[in-house]
Design an enzyme around this catalytic site. Structure first.
Site, mmCIF file in Angstrom:
data_model
loop_
_atom_site.group_PDB
_atom_site.id
_atom_site.type_symbol
_atom_site.label_atom_id
_atom_site.label_comp_id
_atom_site.label_asym_id
_atom_site.label_seq_id
_atom_site.Cartn_x
_atom_site.Cartn_y
_atom_site.Cartn_z
ATOM 1 N N GLY A 1 -2.620 -15.465 27.659
ATOM 2 C CA GLY A 1 -2.591 -16.204 28.902
ATOM 3 C C GLY A 1 -1.467 -15.746 29.798
ATOM 4 N N HIS A 2 -1.092 -16.620 30.747
ATOM 5 C CA HIS A 2 -0.061 -16.297 31.720
ATOM 6 C C HIS A 2 1.192 -17.133 31.516
ATOM 7 C CE1 HIS A 2 -3.247 -14.625 34.792
ATOM 8 N NE2 HIS A 2 -3.210 -13.969 33.641
ATOM 9 N N GLY A 3 1.329 -17.744 30.346
ATOM 10 C CA GLY A 3 2.535 -18.478 30.028
ATOM 11 C C GLY A 3 2.492 -19.927 30.476
#
Length: 326
Positions: A165-167
């Site tokens: 994911g993107h955090g």
């Protein structure tokens, strides 16, 4: 499916077995699949799975563009004193779980899974909500594991396993006029593994005035993360923004403490990137005990050094126990 009050609980909603959405997005008249609205005292639990069947939509996803929506699988609007636990969500058409105008919410022991390349499939999105806790959950998606939007107050994220994911992100902020401020966000004891970003605050360039204050990121373990620590006040995913117009979102009282682990040495930016506004200086930013090292075998393509710093600061403090790749 709409479950709407006003209702005074306790209300118990159990999900047992597998629920599959229709895979044709045109079959939905609303921007969600399941919605709980105007409920005081709600528990959603069970051993079941909510499968959004988003595969057909991902190639055409226009979430946030030209009026496109993020189509959460599970939406909570004006819900008070709610608990969501033990369920699994997968393959969202957009966001998996969204909270809007909610208060006193606890999310625990949930699992959220979508492929790394599924667009705009945020795991949990929180906006204009107060006293929200996300704890002991496993989230791997194609966008932010947890995104904390405008108007979020007293939000705690802890013991979350994030990746892919993107955090875990605060924002994006400043995209629309009259956004409410973000106050009192705590992210603690999380592991972020194989993601594009780690912990991040993002605001749009040329934004209206706003603020995000009282933010703590603490005890965060990074495993091969491309951008472990990022303040980005030039956020523009479409790359079409005029970044010469500075963000007017004020970022104040942000502490990043005890962040350890590894970063992807082939990423184009240093592991700690602070891009602050040239209009509203970042104020009282403290970095304490940051120990980030390149993943073994990486690093040749990365500019050496730990930091990229740009914009205006007032009170930037970096405790010197920080490791770099040099």
């Amino acid at each position: 499916m709409v479950f709407v009050g006003p209702c005074k609980g306790p209300v118990l909603f159990q999900i047992i077995g597998n629920m599959k959405a229709v895979d044709d997005p045109s079959a939905y008249a609303e921007d969600f699949w399941m919605s709980f609205e105007d409920v005081d005292g709600l528990t959603v639990c069970g051993t079941g799975t909510i499968d959004g069947q988003g595969q057909n939509m991902w190639p055409y996803n226009n979430c946030g563009k030209s009026g496109g929506t993020c189509s959460p699988s599970l939406k909570f609007s004006n819900v008070s004193y709610g608990t969501i636990s033990n369920i699994t969500l997968s393959n969202g058409k957009g966001f998996h779980m969204g909270f809007y105008l909610c208060n006193n919410i606890r999310v625990e022991n949930v699992t959220i899974l979508s492929p790394w390349d599924s667009p705009n499939t945020d795991g949990i999105h929180i906006s204009r909500s107060v006293n929200v806790t996300v704890d002991s959950s496993d989230i791997g998606v194609g966008d932010d594991c947890v995104s904390i939007g405008p108007g979020s107050v007293n939000v705690s994220v802890s013991n979350v396993q994030c990746g892919p994911g993107h955090g875990i992100s605060i924002g994006s902020l400043g995209k629309y006029p009259d956004e409410e401020d973000v106050i009192g966000i705590t992210v603690q004891n999380c592991t972020i593994n194989g993601t594009q970003n780690g912990i991040r605050v993002k605001t749009w360039p040329g934004s209206p005035a706003g603020s995000a204050t009282g933010i703590l990121f603490e005890n965060i373990a990074m495993i091969n993360v491309s951008n472990p620590v990022m303040i980005d006040q030039e956020y523009c995913p479409s790359r079409t923004c005029n970044i010469t117009k500075p963000s007017r979102v004020k970022l104040k009282d942000i502490e990043v403490k005890n962040v350890t682990g590894t970063y992807n040495g082939d990423a184009p930016t240093p592991p700690v990137t602070l891009l602050c506004s040239t209009h509203q200086p970042c104020e009282n930013i403290n970095l304490i005990d940051i120990d980030l090292r390149p993943t073994a075998g990486d690093g040749d393509a990365r500019p050496r050094g730990l930091f990229q710093i740009k914009g205006f600061f007032n009170g930037l403090q970096v405790v010197p126990s920080i490791a770099s790749s040099q």
